[in-house]
Design a protein around this motif. Structure first.
Motif, PDB file in Angstrom:
ATOM      1  N   GLY A  88       0.810  -1.221   0.000  1.00 46.91           N
ATOM      2  CA  GLY A  88       0.000   0.000   0.000  1.00 46.91           C
ATOM      3  C   GLY A  88       0.837   1.262   0.000  1.00 46.91           C
ATOM      4  N   VAL A  89       1.946   1.261   0.760  1.00 49.95           N
ATOM      5  CA  VAL A  89       2.826   2.431   0.806  1.00 49.95           C
ATOM      6  C   VAL A  89       3.469   2.671  -0.559  1.00 49.95           C
ATOM      7  CG1 VAL A  89       4.952   3.342   1.810  1.00 49.95           C
ATOM      8  CG2 VAL A  89       3.263   2.223   3.269  1.00 49.95           C
ATOM      9  N   LEU A  90       3.978   1.612  -1.170  1.00 50.75           N
ATOM     10  CA  LEU A  90       4.597   1.760  -2.494  1.00 50.75           C
ATOM     11  C   LEU A  90       3.571   2.198  -3.527  1.00 50.75           C
ATOM     12  CD1 LEU A  90       6.905  -1.405  -2.525  1.00 50.75           C
ATOM     13  CD2 LEU A  90       7.577   0.986  -2.175  1.00 50.75           C
ATOM     14  N   PHE A  91       2.373   1.655  -3.440  1.00 48.03           N
ATOM     15  CA  PHE A  91       1.311   2.041  -4.364  1.00 48.03           C
ATOM     16  C   PHE A  91       0.962   3.516  -4.207  1.00 48.03           C
ATOM     17  CE2 PHE A  91      -3.348   1.734  -5.603  1.00 48.03           C
ATOM     18  CZ  PHE A  91      -3.072   1.695  -6.969  1.00 48.03           C
ATOM     19  N   ALA A  92       0.869   3.982  -2.980  1.00 54.39           N
ATOM     20  CA  ALA A  92       0.542   5.388  -2.726  1.00 54.39           C
ATOM     21  C   ALA A  92       1.627   6.317  -3.268  1.00 54.39           C
ATOM     22  CB  ALA A  92       0.345   5.618  -1.228  1.00 54.39           C
ATOM     23  N   ILE A  93       2.890   5.979  -3.014  1.00 50.99           N
ATOM     24  CA  ILE A  93       3.992   6.822  -3.503  1.00 50.99           C
ATOM     25  C   ILE A  93       4.025   6.824  -5.028  1.00 50.99           C
ATOM     26  CG2 ILE A  93       6.505   7.079  -3.547  1.00 50.99           C
ATOM     27  CD1 ILE A  93       6.565   5.976  -0.716  1.00 50.99           C
ATOM     28  N   GLY A  94       3.816   5.648  -5.635  1.00 51.60           N
ATOM     29  CA  GLY A  94       3.821   5.576  -7.091  1.00 51.60           C
ATOM     30  C   GLY A  94       2.704   6.394  -7.714  1.00 51.60           C
ATOM     31  N   ILE A  95       1.499   6.273  -7.183  1.00 53.69           N
ATOM     32  CA  ILE A  95       0.369   7.040  -7.715  1.00 53.69           C
ATOM     33  C   ILE A  95       0.577   8.533  -7.493  1.00 53.69           C
ATOM     34  CG2 ILE A  95      -2.093   7.499  -7.398  1.00 53.69           C
ATOM     35  CD1 ILE A  95      -1.547   4.985  -8.947  1.00 53.69           C
ATOM     36  N   ASP A  96       1.183   8.904  -6.357  1.00 55.72           N
ATOM     37  CA  ASP A  96       1.401  10.317  -6.055  1.00 55.72           C
ATOM     38  C   ASP A  96       2.383  10.966  -7.023  1.00 55.72           C
ATOM     39  OD1 ASP A  96       0.980  12.533  -3.994  1.00 55.72           O
ATOM     40  OD2 ASP A  96       3.184  12.384  -4.030  1.00 55.72           O
ATOM     41  N   ARG A  97       3.312  10.188  -7.559  1.00 56.11           N
ATOM     42  CA  ARG A  97       4.342  10.750  -8.427  1.00 56.11           C
ATOM     43  C   ARG A  97       4.113  10.472  -9.898  1.00 56.11           C
ATOM     44  NH1 ARG A  97       6.044  10.932  -3.698  1.00 56.11           N
ATOM     45  NH2 ARG A  97       7.951  11.961  -2.977  1.00 56.11           N
ATOM     46  N   TRP A  98       3.144   9.661 -10.206  1.00 51.47           N
ATOM     47  CA  TRP A  98       2.863   9.288 -11.591  1.00 51.47           C
ATOM     48  C   TRP A  98       1.763  10.201 -12.126  1.00 51.47           C
ATOM     49  CZ3 TRP A  98       1.032   3.751 -13.274  1.00 51.47           C
ATOM     50  CH2 TRP A  98       1.310   3.574 -14.642  1.00 51.47           C
ATOM     51  N   ARG A  99       1.957  10.736 -13.285  1.00 52.54           N
ATOM     52  CA  ARG A  99       0.995  11.655 -13.874  1.00 52.54           C
ATOM     53  C   ARG A  99       0.438  11.066 -15.166  1.00 52.54           C
ATOM     54  NH1 ARG A  99       1.632  13.073  -9.553  1.00 52.54           N
ATOM     55  NH2 ARG A  99       2.210  15.126  -8.711  1.00 52.54           N
ATOM     56  N   GLY A 100      -0.798  11.358 -15.440  1.00 58.53           N
ATOM     57  CA  GLY A 100      -1.410  10.889 -16.670  1.00 58.53           C
ATOM     58  C   GLY A 100      -2.730  10.192 -16.407  1.00 58.53           C
ATOM     59  N   LYS A 101      -3.340   9.669 -17.472  1.00 59.46           N
ATOM     60  CA  LYS A 101      -4.640   9.031 -17.358  1.00 59.46           C
ATOM     61  C   LYS A 101      -4.538   7.653 -16.697  1.00 59.46           C
ATOM     62  CE  LYS A 101      -6.673  11.379 -21.359  1.00 59.46           C
ATOM     63  NZ  LYS A 101      -7.344  11.216 -22.678  1.00 59.46           N
ATOM     64  N   LEU A 102      -3.456   6.937 -16.988  1.00 60.57           N
ATOM     65  CA  LEU A 102      -3.319   5.592 -16.424  1.00 60.57           C
ATOM     66  C   LEU A 102      -3.252   5.603 -14.901  1.00 60.57           C
ATOM     67  CD1 LEU A 102      -3.107   2.606 -17.070  1.00 60.57           C
ATOM     68  CD2 LEU A 102      -0.620   2.882 -17.262  1.00 60.57           C
ATOM     69  N   PRO A 103      -2.423   6.450 -14.277  1.00 60.44           N
ATOM     70  CA  PRO A 103      -2.435   6.485 -12.804  1.00 60.44           C
ATOM     71  C   PRO A 103      -3.741   6.997 -12.231  1.00 60.44           C
ATOM     72  CG  PRO A 103      -1.050   8.216 -13.682  1.00 60.44           C
ATOM     73  CD  PRO A 103      -1.364   7.297 -14.826  1.00 60.44           C
ATOM     74  N   ALA A 104      -4.421   7.889 -12.985  1.00 59.64           N
ATOM     75  CA  ALA A 104      -5.729   8.342 -12.513  1.00 59.64           C
ATOM     76  C   ALA A 104      -6.720   7.189 -12.481  1.00 59.64           C
ATOM     77  CB  ALA A 104      -6.250   9.462 -13.414  1.00 59.64           C
ATOM     78  N   GLY A 105      -6.641   6.316 -13.487  1.00 59.21           N
ATOM     79  CA  GLY A 105      -7.501   5.135 -13.488  1.00 59.21           C
ATOM     80  C   GLY A 105      -7.154   4.177 -12.371  1.00 59.21           C
ATOM     81  N   ALA A 106      -5.853   4.023 -12.110  1.00 56.92           N
ATOM     82  CA  ALA A 106      -5.431   3.155 -11.010  1.00 56.92           C
ATOM     83  C   ALA A 106      -5.901   3.705  -9.667  1.00 56.92           C
ATOM     84  CB  ALA A 106      -3.910   3.008 -11.024  1.00 56.92           C
ATOM     85  N   ASN A 107      -5.844   5.016  -9.518  1.00 57.85           N
ATOM     86  CA  ASN A 107      -6.327   5.638  -8.284  1.00 57.85           C
ATOM     87  C   ASN A 107      -7.829   5.420  -8.122  1.00 57.85           C
ATOM     88  OD1 ASN A 107      -5.977   7.377  -5.934  1.00 57.85           O
ATOM     89  ND2 ASN A 107      -7.110   8.897  -7.104  1.00 57.85           N
ATOM     90  N   PHE A 108      -8.557   5.496  -9.222  1.00 56.31           N
ATOM     91  CA  PHE A 108     -10.003   5.258  -9.166  1.00 56.31           C
ATOM     92  C   PHE A 108     -10.304   3.822  -8.754  1.00 56.31           C
ATOM     93  CE2 PHE A 108     -13.843   3.738 -11.362  1.00 56.31           C
ATOM     94  CZ  PHE A 108     -14.790   4.555 -10.765  1.00 56.31           C
ATOM     95  N   LEU A 109      -9.563   2.870  -9.312  1.00 51.12           N
ATOM     96  CA  LEU A 109      -9.779   1.470  -8.956  1.00 51.12           C
ATOM     97  C   LEU A 109      -9.457   1.225  -7.486  1.00 51.12           C
ATOM     98  CD1 LEU A 109      -8.338  -0.366 -12.091  1.00 51.12           C
ATOM     99  CD2 LEU A 109     -10.746  -0.045 -11.465  1.00 51.12           C
ATOM    100  N   MET A 110      -8.443   1.940  -6.975  1.00 51.10           N
ATOM    101  CA  MET A 110      -8.112   1.804  -5.565  1.00 51.10           C
ATOM    102  C   MET A 110      -9.267   2.282  -4.690  1.00 51.10           C
ATOM    103  SD  MET A 110      -5.088   3.728  -3.463  1.00 51.10           S
ATOM    104  CE  MET A 110      -5.875   5.307  -3.796  1.00 51.10           C
ATOM    105  N   LEU A 111      -9.884   3.392  -5.083  1.00 55.36           N
ATOM    106  CA  LEU A 111     -11.001   3.918  -4.307  1.00 55.36           C
ATOM    107  C   LEU A 111     -12.243   3.045  -4.431  1.00 55.36           C
ATOM    108  CD1 LEU A 111     -10.609   7.735  -5.090  1.00 55.36           C
ATOM    109  CD2 LEU A 111      -9.897   6.511  -3.033  1.00 55.36           C
ATOM    110  N   VAL A 112     -12.371   2.344  -5.561  1.00 58.62           N
ATOM    111  CA  VAL A 112     -13.519   1.456  -5.738  1.00 58.62           C
ATOM    112  C   VAL A 112     -13.515   0.346  -4.697  1.00 58.62           C
ATOM    113  CG1 VAL A 112     -14.494  -0.297  -7.299  1.00 58.62           C
ATOM    114  CG2 VAL A 112     -13.893   1.952  -8.171  1.00 58.62           C
ATOM    115  N   ALA A 113     -12.319  -0.029  -4.225  1.00 59.06           N
ATOM    116  CA  ALA A 113     -12.226  -1.095  -3.225  1.00 59.06           C
ATOM    117  C   ALA A 113     -13.004  -0.768  -1.961  1.00 59.06           C
ATOM    118  CB  ALA A 113     -10.761  -1.358  -2.884  1.00 59.06           C
TER     119      ALA A 113
END
Length: 297
Positions: A98-123
């Motif tokens: 979870g920590v690595l995922f959070a850091i990666g999403i925080d530093r990754w820009r674009g549509k793909l990380p936005a989709g990954a962030n959405f899927l994380m919130l869907v959980a």
């Protein structure tokens, strides 16, 4: 001399008047929620076999009864051990992911990380039973080197819980901001060095809070561990209580549930105290109490 205003106007404009209705609702809710738990805990100390009639105070169902107590009944203390084992293993795997995922999403820009962030919130809104049935279907029908039991339970718990540390750490990253990392790199640190020497120490309270909350939630899980259990030897406390309660249970079942309750309470209380100590000089969390510990960074 100012004359004190009485009547309805003073009642509504008094800023120090306690909201009695809200206080009453809160107290009523707490009593309604805690009373069944307190009754169950009380009857775990009952000297007789009844779970409804008080027959005296005793530790019989913890260790006194040489056959049916938690200490002497192998199925009961095996269930407690299985619960603690799942809690430790799932937490050790979930929090770093979870920590690595959070850091990666925080530093990754674009549509793909936005989709990954959405899927994380869907959980957070995904029904747990849906995930449990889906994993059960995959494990039992697809040729995978995974069998029902502890391994399948850990995989299911990690899958379901990984969003919690990710959200908590992301909230902490938003509170910290980029200025500390930028200052470290201006002083000559590499991006990884700034992350390791500056950001990781500042993330420690959020990581610790995630660890405590994930552990407390895992040991209380029922749906995932029930669907993915491989038999009686991999049944945790929640499943053991469910299966045994349908027969003629003794207060040993109450004692088992009480031990699980004490474990979860101890984890949360110790975690909160350590969290407060770690953040006593942090202005962003020091004045927010249990809210900051629960992730309201």
């Amino acid at each position: 001399m100012t004359r004190r205003i009485r009547g309805p106007i003073a009642w509504w404009n008094d800023p120090w008047r306690p909201p009695r209705v809200l206080v009453a609702v809160t107290i009523g809710y707490l009593l309604w929620s805690l009373l069944p738990v307190l009754v169950a805990v009380l009857y775990s100390f009952n000297d007789g076999r009844s779970r409804t009639t008080w027959q005296g105070f005793s530790f019989r169902w913890y260790w006194g009864d040489t056959t049916h107590s938690v200490w002497h009944d192998a199925s009961l203390h095996d269930a407690l051990f299985q619960t603690l084992k799942l809690g430790v293993i799932a937490t050790v795997i979930t929090v770093p992911l979870g920590v690595l995922f959070a850091i990666g999403i925080d530093r990754w820009r674009g549509k793909l990380p936005a989709g990954a962030n959405f899927l994380m919130l869907v959980a957070f809104v995904l029904p747990e039973v849906l995930l449990a049935v889906s994993l059960l279907f995959v494990i039992t029908t697809v040729a995978l080197p995974i069998q029902l039991g502890t391994t399948a339970q850990v995989i299911g718990l990690v899958t379901f819980q990984v969003s919690y540390p990710a959200v908590l750490v992301r909230a902490r990253l938003a509170t910290i901001g980029p200025q500390y990392e930028e200052a470290a790199m201006d002083l000559g640190a590499s991006p990884f060095g700034a992350l390791r020497r500056v950001i990781f120490p500042m993330l420690t309270p959020a990581v610790f809070a995630s660890t405590v909350l994930v552990f407390a939630d895992v040991i209380d899980d029922f749906i995932l561990v029930r669907y993915l259990s491989g038999g009686a030897d991999t049944e945790p406390v929640s499943v053991k209580i469910y299966n045994t309660a349908r027969g003629a249970p003794t207060p040993a079942l109450n004692a088992l549930a009480t031990l699980l309750l004490l474990t979860a309470l101890a984890a949360v209380v110790i975690g909160y105290l350590v969290f407060r100590r770690m953040t006593r000089n942090d202005d962003t969390t020091a004045d927010r109490g249990i809210g900051a510990f629960a992730g309201e960074m």
